[in-house]
Design a protein around this motif. Structure first.
Motif, PDB file in Angstrom:
ATOM      1  N   GLY A  41       0.851  -1.112  -0.072  1.00 17.89           N
ATOM      2  CA  GLY A  41      -0.022   0.099  -0.001  1.00 17.89           C
ATOM      3  C   GLY A  41       0.792   1.164   0.055  1.00 17.89           C
ATOM      4  N   ARG A  42       0.275   2.299   0.129  1.00 19.89           N
ATOM      5  CA  ARG A  42       0.625   3.717   0.052  1.00 19.89           C
ATOM      6  C   ARG A  42       1.702   3.808   1.056  1.00 19.89           C
ATOM      7  N   VAL A  43       1.195   3.972   2.270  1.00 20.81           N
ATOM      8  CA  VAL A  43       1.991   4.093   3.385  1.00 20.81           C
ATOM      9  C   VAL A  43       2.711   2.836   3.702  1.00 20.81           C
ATOM     10  N   GLY A  44       2.299   1.735   3.591  1.00 16.30           N
ATOM     11  CA  GLY A  44       2.959   0.257   4.027  1.00 16.30           C
ATOM     12  C   GLY A  44       4.337   0.507   3.316  1.00 16.30           C
ATOM     13  N   GLY A  45       4.348   0.816   1.959  1.00 12.53           N
ATOM     14  CA  GLY A  45       5.412   0.738   0.939  1.00 12.53           C
ATOM     15  C   GLY A  45       6.195   1.803   1.483  1.00 12.53           C
ATOM     16  N   GLU A  46       6.035   2.654   2.029  1.00 10.18           N
ATOM     17  CA  GLU A  46       7.013   3.609   2.544  1.00 10.18           C
ATOM     18  C   GLU A  46       7.693   3.333   3.903  1.00 10.18           C
ATOM     19  N   THR A  80       3.564   9.889   7.261  1.00  8.78           N
ATOM     20  CA  THR A  80       2.889   9.161   8.277  1.00  8.78           C
ATOM     21  C   THR A  80       3.541   7.935   8.516  1.00  8.78           C
ATOM     22  N   ALA A  81       4.282   7.435   7.394  1.00 12.60           N
ATOM     23  CA  ALA A  81       5.326   6.398   7.511  1.00 12.60           C
ATOM     24  C   ALA A  81       6.501   6.605   8.397  1.00 12.60           C
ATOM     25  N   LEU A  82       7.054   7.839   8.345  1.00 20.16           N
ATOM     26  CA  LEU A  82       8.006   8.105   9.023  1.00 20.16           C
ATOM     27  C   LEU A  82       7.950   8.142  10.554  1.00 20.16           C
ATOM     28  N   PHE A  83       6.738   8.728  11.027  1.00 22.35           N
ATOM     29  CA  PHE A  83       6.387   8.764  12.171  1.00 22.35           C
ATOM     30  C   PHE A  83       6.028   7.337  12.782  1.00 22.35           C
ATOM     31  N   ALA A  84       5.181   6.556  12.024  1.00 17.19           N
ATOM     32  CA  ALA A  84       5.127   5.077  12.359  1.00 17.19           C
ATOM     33  C   ALA A  84       6.446   4.644  12.670  1.00 17.19           C
ATOM     34  N   TYR A  85       7.347   4.728  11.793  1.00 18.61           N
ATOM     35  CA  TYR A  85       8.808   3.987  11.846  1.00 18.61           C
ATOM     36  C   TYR A  85       9.153   4.318  13.525  1.00 18.61           C
ATOM     37  N   LYS A  86       9.231   5.819  13.438  1.00 11.01           N
ATOM     38  CA  LYS A  86       9.949   6.502  14.626  1.00 11.01           C
ATOM     39  C   LYS A  86       9.304   5.872  15.864  1.00 11.01           C
ATOM     40  N   GLU A  87       7.909   5.778  15.943  1.00 10.10           N
ATOM     41  CA  GLU A  87       7.225   5.332  16.968  1.00 10.10           C
ATOM     42  C   GLU A  87       7.379   3.751  17.272  1.00 10.10           C
ATOM     43  N   LEU A  88       7.762   3.073  16.432  1.00 10.02           N
ATOM     44  CA  LEU A  88       8.025   1.572  16.639  1.00 10.02           C
ATOM     45  C   LEU A  88       9.339   1.640  17.304  1.00 10.02           C
ATOM     46  N   MET A  89      10.252   2.571  16.828  1.00  2.00           N
ATOM     47  CA  MET A  89      11.503   2.421  17.622  1.00  2.00           C
ATOM     48  C   MET A  89      11.757   3.148  18.870  1.00  2.00           C
ATOM     49  N   GLU A  90      10.767   3.887  19.112  1.00  2.00           N
ATOM     50  CA  GLU A  90      11.226   4.793  20.411  1.00  2.00           C
ATOM     51  C   GLU A  90       9.937   4.583  21.307  1.00  2.00           C
ATOM     52  N   SER A  91       8.674   4.190  20.971  1.00  2.00           N
ATOM     53  CA  SER A  91       7.850   3.773  21.923  1.00  2.00           C
ATOM     54  C   SER A  91       7.393   4.993  22.791  1.00  2.00           C
ATOM     55  N   ASN A  92       7.043   6.098  22.332  1.00  2.00           N
ATOM     56  CA  ASN A  92       6.766   7.347  23.103  1.00  2.00           C
ATOM     57  C   ASN A  92       5.254   7.411  23.421  1.00  2.00           C
ATOM     58  N   HIS A  93       4.549   6.650  22.842  1.00  2.00           N
ATOM     59  CA  HIS A  93       3.076   6.975  22.635  1.00  2.00           C
ATOM     60  C   HIS A  93       2.307   5.515  22.999  1.00  2.00           C
ATOM     61  N   ILE A  94       2.821   4.627  23.699  1.00  2.00           N
ATOM     62  CA  ILE A  94       2.151   3.218  24.057  1.00  2.00           C
ATOM     63  C   ILE A  94       0.822   3.534  24.873  1.00  2.00           C
TER      64      ILE A  94
END
Length: 207
Positions: A10-15, A183-197
């Motif tokens: 998908g568009r976001v998933g691909g990024e 959207t993709a960049l923030f999703a990646y950062k959040e997966l790595m940093e876990s700031n908003h669990i």
């Protein structure tokens, strides 16, 4: 890290996939059409269907975290897939999941007891997708998983600005759009940093 990614074509998933591979993570994806993806030494592609529990079990084998960028496709594929993902994550003791939702499931500013898609704040005529994402939100809330839902508003295909604005559980004031890149960049950062669990996170790109 070894990451399972759903919605990789998908568009976001691909990024998101590009970001994961660029940063040397190992990625397993479940897709219906593997030919849409370029081979990569760190990429494992499983051909299958997100509605099929056994296909999801293969995808989640030995992973450290999960990202879902699945669309609703105006069907129940999203909720069916997430139900399987949650069940298997709990069974395999995988804790971290980031999903891409929609701004419609954020809390409304004008009617705080409602979600945006239920209130006058939303301009969307159809609520089918929002209702599916709402079900995902409700499902995740009932788990002990470390979940975060990224909630973009109008989502045009666009580059990463890295100047996006976020707000927990609400859409940032003045939000008009959120690019697929942001959207993709923030999703990646959040997966790595876990700031908003345990939160939905509204995100907007600069105009």
């Amino acid at each position: 890290m070894k990451i399972a990614l759903f919605g990789a074509t998908g568009r976001v998933g691909g990024e998101i996939l590009s970001l994961l591979l660029k940063n040397n993570h190992y990625v397993t994806v479940l897709v219906r059409n593997p030919e849409k993806l370029k081979p990569h030494v760190n990429l494992t592609v499983i051909k299958g269907n997100a509605r099929v529990k056994s296909d999801i079990e293969k995808t989640l084998d030995s992973v450290d975290g999960v990202i879902s960028a699945l669309n609703t496709d105006q069907t129940t594929v999203l909720t069916e897939a997430i139900a399987h993902i949650i069940s298997i994550m709990e069974k395999q003791n995988i804790k971290r999941i980031v999903t891409i939702g929609t701004g419609g499931i954020l809390s409304s500013r004008v009617n705080p007891e409602l979600l945006r898609y239920q209130s006058s704040e939303s301009k969307q005529k159809s609520t089918v997708a929002a209702k599916e994402h709402h079900k995902v939100y409700d499902m995740l809330k009932e788990t002990l998983l470390d979940w975060t839902i990224i909630c973009p508003t109008y989502l045009p295909t666009g580059a990463t600005t890295n100047a996006f604005i976020i707000e927990r559980d609400r859409l940032p004031i003045g939000a008009v759009q959120t690019t697929t890149g942001d959207t993709a960049l923030f999703a990646y950062k959040e997966l790595m940093e876990s700031n908003h669990i345990g939160h939905r996170v509204g995100i907007m790109s600069p105009k």
